[in-house]
Write an enzyme that holds these catalytic residues in place. Structure first.
Site, PDB file in Angstrom:
ATOM      1  N   ASN A  60       0.828  -1.217   0.000  1.00 44.21           N
ATOM      2  CA  ASN A  60       0.000   0.000   0.000  1.00 44.21           C
ATOM      3  C   ASN A  60       0.862   1.267   0.000  1.00 44.21           C
ATOM      4  O   ASN A  60       0.342   2.362   0.176  1.00 44.21           O
ATOM      5  CB  ASN A  60      -0.953   0.029   1.206  1.00 44.21           C
ATOM      6  CG  ASN A  60      -0.200   0.135   2.520  1.00 44.21           C
ATOM      7  OD1 ASN A  60       1.019   0.068   2.553  1.00 44.21           O
ATOM      8  ND2 ASN A  60      -0.941   0.318   3.605  1.00 44.21           N
TER       9      ASN A  60
ATOM     10  N   TYR B 124       5.253  -2.313  17.632  1.00 41.23           N
ATOM     11  CA  TYR B 124       5.931  -3.167  16.644  1.00 41.23           C
ATOM     12  C   TYR B 124       6.221  -4.536  17.257  1.00 41.23           C
ATOM     13  O   TYR B 124       5.856  -5.568  16.695  1.00 41.23           O
ATOM     14  CB  TYR B 124       7.228  -2.486  16.227  1.00 41.23           C
ATOM     15  CG  TYR B 124       8.055  -3.216  15.192  1.00 41.23           C
ATOM     16  CD1 TYR B 124       7.608  -3.355  13.878  1.00 41.23           C
ATOM     17  CD2 TYR B 124       9.309  -3.739  15.519  1.00 41.23           C
ATOM     18  CE1 TYR B 124       8.396  -4.001  12.921  1.00 41.23           C
ATOM     19  CE2 TYR B 124      10.098  -4.374  14.573  1.00 41.23           C
ATOM     20  CZ  TYR B 124       9.637  -4.498  13.264  1.00 41.23           C
ATOM     21  OH  TYR B 124      10.419  -5.131  12.327  1.00 41.23           O
TER      22      TYR B 124
ATOM     23  N   LYS C  83       4.515  -8.202  16.281  1.00 42.44           N
ATOM     24  CA  LYS C  83       5.314  -9.303  15.754  1.00 42.44           C
ATOM     25  C   LYS C  83       5.201 -10.544  16.648  1.00 42.44           C
ATOM     26  O   LYS C  83       5.222 -11.674  16.163  1.00 42.44           O
ATOM     27  CB  LYS C  83       6.781  -8.871  15.628  1.00 42.44           C
ATOM     28  CG  LYS C  83       7.015  -7.809  14.547  1.00 42.44           C
ATOM     29  CD  LYS C  83       6.817  -8.372  13.145  1.00 42.44           C
ATOM     30  CE  LYS C  83       7.182  -7.369  12.075  1.00 42.44           C
ATOM     31  NZ  LYS C  83       7.030  -7.899  10.705  1.00 42.44           N
TER      32      LYS C  83
ATOM     33  N   ARG D 138      16.730   4.546  10.311  1.00 40.90           N
ATOM     34  CA  ARG D 138      17.601   3.481  10.819  1.00 40.90           C
ATOM     35  C   ARG D 138      19.047   3.961  10.764  1.00 40.90           C
ATOM     36  O   ARG D 138      19.402   4.835   9.962  1.00 40.90           O
ATOM     37  CB  ARG D 138      17.394   2.198  10.018  1.00 40.90           C
ATOM     38  CG  ARG D 138      16.083   1.534  10.410  1.00 40.90           C
ATOM     39  CD  ARG D 138      15.852   0.212   9.718  1.00 40.90           C
ATOM     40  NE  ARG D 138      15.153   0.370   8.469  1.00 40.90           N
ATOM     41  CZ  ARG D 138      14.490  -0.611   7.875  1.00 40.90           C
ATOM     42  NH1 ARG D 138      14.442  -1.804   8.410  1.00 40.90           N
ATOM     43  NH2 ARG D 138      13.880  -0.399   6.726  1.00 40.90           N
TER      44      ARG D 138
HETATM   45  P1  NAD Z   1      10.171  -1.296   4.497  1.00 40.61           P
HETATM   46  O1  NAD Z   1       9.497  -0.216   5.248  1.00 40.61           O
HETATM   47  O2  NAD Z   1      11.211  -0.914   3.499  1.00 40.61           O
HETATM   48  O3  NAD Z   1       9.123  -2.210   3.744  1.00 40.61           O
HETATM   49  C1  NAD Z   1       7.876  -2.541   4.268  1.00 40.61           C
HETATM   50  C2  NAD Z   1       6.859  -2.489   3.140  1.00 40.61           C
HETATM   51  O4  NAD Z   1       5.578  -2.913   3.648  1.00 40.61           O
HETATM   52  C3  NAD Z   1       6.656  -1.091   2.552  1.00 40.61           C
HETATM   53  O5  NAD Z   1       6.746  -1.144   1.140  1.00 40.61           O
HETATM   54  C4  NAD Z   1       5.264  -0.692   3.011  1.00 40.61           C
HETATM   55  O6  NAD Z   1       4.618   0.206   2.141  1.00 40.61           O
HETATM   56  C5  NAD Z   1       4.572  -2.052   3.102  1.00 40.61           C
HETATM   57  N1  NAD Z   1       3.421  -2.066   3.997  1.00 40.61           N
HETATM   58  C6  NAD Z   1       3.351  -1.676   5.300  1.00 40.61           C
HETATM   59  N2  NAD Z   1       2.107  -1.846   5.791  1.00 40.61           N
HETATM   60  C7  NAD Z   1       1.367  -2.383   4.780  1.00 40.61           C
HETATM   61  C8  NAD Z   1       0.010  -2.799   4.675  1.00 40.61           C
HETATM   62  N3  NAD Z   1      -0.839  -2.688   5.698  1.00 40.61           N
HETATM   63  N4  NAD Z   1      -0.410  -3.313   3.488  1.00 40.61           N
HETATM   64  C9  NAD Z   1       0.442  -3.435   2.434  1.00 40.61           C
HETATM   65  N5  NAD Z   1       1.734  -3.052   2.477  1.00 40.61           N
HETATM   66  C10 NAD Z   1       2.187  -2.526   3.638  1.00 40.61           C
HETATM   67  O7  NAD Z   1      10.801  -2.290   5.591  1.00 40.61           O
HETATM   68  P2  NAD Z   1      11.769  -3.541   5.413  1.00 40.61           P
HETATM   69  O8  NAD Z   1      13.046  -3.250   6.110  1.00 40.61           O
HETATM   70  O9  NAD Z   1      11.811  -3.975   4.006  1.00 40.61           O
HETATM   71  O10 NAD Z   1      11.022  -4.641   6.303  1.00 40.61           O
HETATM   72  C11 NAD Z   1      10.243  -5.657   5.697  1.00 40.61           C
HETATM   73  C12 NAD Z   1       9.803  -6.680   6.736  1.00 40.61           C
HETATM   74  O11 NAD Z   1      10.942  -7.265   7.373  1.00 40.61           O
HETATM   75  C13 NAD Z   1       8.940  -6.088   7.854  1.00 40.61           C
HETATM   76  O12 NAD Z   1       7.934  -7.014   8.190  1.00 40.61           O
HETATM   77  C14 NAD Z   1       9.917  -5.951   9.001  1.00 40.61           C
HETATM   78  O13 NAD Z   1       9.265  -6.029  10.252  1.00 40.61           O
HETATM   79  C15 NAD Z   1      10.841  -7.122   8.775  1.00 40.61           C
HETATM   80  N6  NAD Z   1      12.159  -6.889   9.378  1.00 40.61           N
HETATM   81  C16 NAD Z   1      13.081  -6.092   8.762  1.00 40.61           C
HETATM   82  C17 NAD Z   1      14.317  -5.889   9.366  1.00 40.61           C
HETATM   83  C18 NAD Z   1      15.402  -5.075   8.706  1.00 40.61           C
HETATM   84  O14 NAD Z   1      16.489  -4.959   9.273  1.00 40.61           O
HETATM   85  N7  NAD Z   1      15.202  -4.519   7.525  1.00 40.61           N
HETATM   86  C19 NAD Z   1      14.598  -6.474  10.606  1.00 40.61           C
HETATM   87  C20 NAD Z   1      13.609  -7.246  11.214  1.00 40.61           C
HETATM   88  C21 NAD Z   1      12.413  -7.466  10.584  1.00 40.61           C
HETATM   89  N1  UDP Z   2      20.881   5.261  16.299  1.00 39.99           N
HETATM   90  C1  UDP Z   2      21.747   6.325  16.482  1.00 39.99           C
HETATM   91  N2  UDP Z   2      21.642   7.399  15.646  1.00 39.99           N
HETATM   92  C2  UDP Z   2      20.737   7.476  14.635  1.00 39.99           C
HETATM   93  C3  UDP Z   2      19.862   6.369  14.442  1.00 39.99           C
HETATM   94  C4  UDP Z   2      19.957   5.280  15.299  1.00 39.99           C
HETATM   95  O1  UDP Z   2      22.601   6.292  17.376  1.00 39.99           O
HETATM   96  O2  UDP Z   2      20.696   8.499  13.921  1.00 39.99           O
HETATM   97  C5  UDP Z   2      20.989   4.095  17.199  1.00 39.99           C
HETATM   98  C6  UDP Z   2      19.670   3.646  17.817  1.00 39.99           C
HETATM   99  O3  UDP Z   2      19.382   4.378  18.996  1.00 39.99           O
HETATM  100  C7  UDP Z   2      19.939   2.182  18.084  1.00 39.99           C
HETATM  101  C8  UDP Z   2      20.899   1.776  16.954  1.00 39.99           C
HETATM  102  O4  UDP Z   2      21.431   2.991  16.435  1.00 39.99           O
HETATM  103  O5  UDP Z   2      20.611   2.025  19.321  1.00 39.99           O
HETATM  104  C9  UDP Z   2      20.189   1.020  15.830  1.00 39.99           C
HETATM  105  O6  UDP Z   2      19.050   1.770  15.478  1.00 39.99           O
HETATM  106  P1  UDP Z   2      18.090   1.378  14.262  1.00 39.99           P
HETATM  107  O7  UDP Z   2      16.986   2.364  14.264  1.00 39.99           O
HETATM  108  O8  UDP Z   2      18.880   1.224  13.018  1.00 39.99           O
HETATM  109  O9  UDP Z   2      17.548  -0.082  14.586  1.00 39.99           O
HETATM  110  P2  UDP Z   2      17.029  -0.845  15.888  1.00 39.99           P
HETATM  111  O10 UDP Z   2      17.107   0.037  17.101  1.00 39.99           O
HETATM  112  O11 UDP Z   2      15.649  -1.231  15.551  1.00 39.99           O
HETATM  113  O12 UDP Z   2      17.961  -1.984  15.975  1.00 39.99           O
END
Ligand code: NAD
Ligand code: UDP
Length: 328
Positions: free
Chosen positions: A33, A146, A150, A187
């Site tokens: 979406n 979040y 999950k 991030r």
């Molecule tokens: P992202 O934000 O780049 O991608 C998420 C996508 O989901 C987006 O394109 C968004 O528009 C879509 N979306 C959100 N809500 C929606 C809905 N209700 N209907 C349809 N589409 C929807 O994030 P990402 O990093 O690619 O993460 C993808 C998945 O992996 C997520 O479920 C996230 O929780 C999981 N995940 C990612 C990481 C990471 O490090 N990237 C770590 C842990 C878990």
């Molecule tokens: N963080 C930071 N500066 C930034 C963004 C994030 O110091 O500008 C820190 C944040 O507080 C966390 C770590 O980096 O301790 C990783 O953050 P991120 O948002 O990437 O992921 P998550 O906390 O979900 O692991």
């Protein structure tokens, strides 16, 4: 040809997953979406003849014509900044969205893999984190929207496996990075690289002694593939155990980007985990998987991608779709 549905297809991980399936000769139906995703990612995928796309919010009932063999549920806001801005949407996509997709998997007799996260361990009291650790999550803290979505997702997925016999897989993803991350998603890696490219100071939250363990996207996707085609129904950690403090990570980014910006310190957000590192023995044993790409190589590939972005993308502050979804 087998057909796969990927939710979150316009996002960072979803778009890479679609690409991998297309390269492996699957038909891919992407669904998104665009709440945090990008139309650019869908435009790249749409060049492929075996890619179809439906714009849809998966928290609402999902109707798909034809057979589906596999479902990968990756739709969800994933960065702390994103899910703090759209908390209700985040709760809904992890709960109602997952329920809809499990129902679809049951109806289509498809194998479903759901994207869970290291956040199910919260601010962990066990280090490194193994799959049998139940976690330390504050349900009503800022990250609760979040983390609890999950955790509910995992519970619902196990229930569909146990009570309906649906073939389910749960991947607990640890911090993953690579090309197509949004520069402004908050991030740490895009935040630091964006700051370095714009000539701004790098912002460390807290004292920078907190740790993370960063996995390059290609390694993650190899692990997800192996898990999907295994017959393992319980959660599996996929991540890179190479742990680093955020202080040292900032120094690596300054070196990589050849920048001489200052590092400045800001308050640590509430419930920000102090350490995180996956125990990947299970993935190694049952999937014969471990990450291969060293951080130095992965960071270089990611930096090259960010350098290719336009000035407009570099300075874009917020995501355009947030405002229209805030009312939910
Ligand atoms: P992202 O934000 O780049 O991608 C998420 C996508 O989901 C987006 O394109 C968004 O528009 C879509 N979306 C959100 N809500 C929606 C809905 N209700 N209907 C349809 N589409 C929807 O994030 P990402 O990093 O690619 O993460 C993808 C998945 O992996 C997520 O479920 C996230 O929780 C999981 N995940 C990612 C990481 C990471 O490090 N990237 C770590 C842990 C878990
Ligand atoms: N963080 C930071 N500066 C930034 C963004 C994030 O110091 O500008 C820190 C944040 O507080 C966390 C770590 O980096 O301790 C990783 O953050 P991120 O948002 O990437 O992921 P998550 O906390 O979900 O692991």
């Amino acid at each position: 040809m087998k057909r796969v549905l990927v939710t979150g297809a316009a996002g960072f991980l979803g778009s890479h997953i679609c690409e991998r399936f297309l390269n492996e000769n699957f038909k891919v139906l992407g669904m998104d979406n665009f709440i945090t995703g990008s139309t650019n990612n869908v435009a790249i995928l749409s060049k492929h003849q075996n890619f179809e796309f439906i714009e849809h919010d998966v928290s609402n009932f999902i109707k798909v014509e034809g057979e589906i063999d596999y479902i990968l549920h990756f739709a969800s806001p994933a960065s702390p900044i994103d899910y703090l801005k759209i908390p209700i949407q985040t709760l809904k996509v992890g709960s109602l969205g997952t329920h809809n997709l499990l129902g679809l998997a049951k109806a289509k007799k498809a194998v479903i893999l759901v994207a869970s996260t290291s956040e199910v361990y919260g601010d962990p009291l066990v280090h490194p984190q193994k799959e049998n650790y139940f976690g330390n999550v504050n349900p009503i803290g800022p990250r609760g929207v979040y983390d609890e979505a999950k955790r509910f997702q995992e519970a619902m997925t196990m229930a569909y496996h146990t009570f309906h016999g649906v073939e389910t897989r749960i991947v607990r993803i640890f911090n993953t990075y690579g090309p197509r991350m949004r520069l402004n998603d908050g991030r740490v890696l895009p935040a630091f690289i964006g700051q370095a490219l714009r000539g701004e100071d790098l912002t460390i939250f807290g004292d920078g002694m907190q740790t993370r363990s960063f996995c390059y996207v290609d390694d993650l996707i190899n692990g997800i593939f192996k898990l999907l085609f295994s017959n393992y129904n319980f959660p599996v950690n996929i991540g890179n155990p190479n742990e680093i403090t955020i202080n040292d990570f900032a120094k690596e980014i300054l070196k990589l980007t050849k920048s001489d910006q200052k590092i400045i310190y800001k308050p640590l957000p509430e419930n920000d985990p102090l350490k995180r590192k996956p125990d990947i023995e299970l993935a190694n044993t049952i999937l014969n998987w471990k990450p291969k790409i060293h951080r130095e190589e992965g960071l270089k590939l990611t930096y090259d991608y960010f350098c290719s972005l336009s000035k407009e993308q570099l300075y874009k502050k917020d995501h355009q779709n947030f405002k229209s979804y805030n009312k939910f």
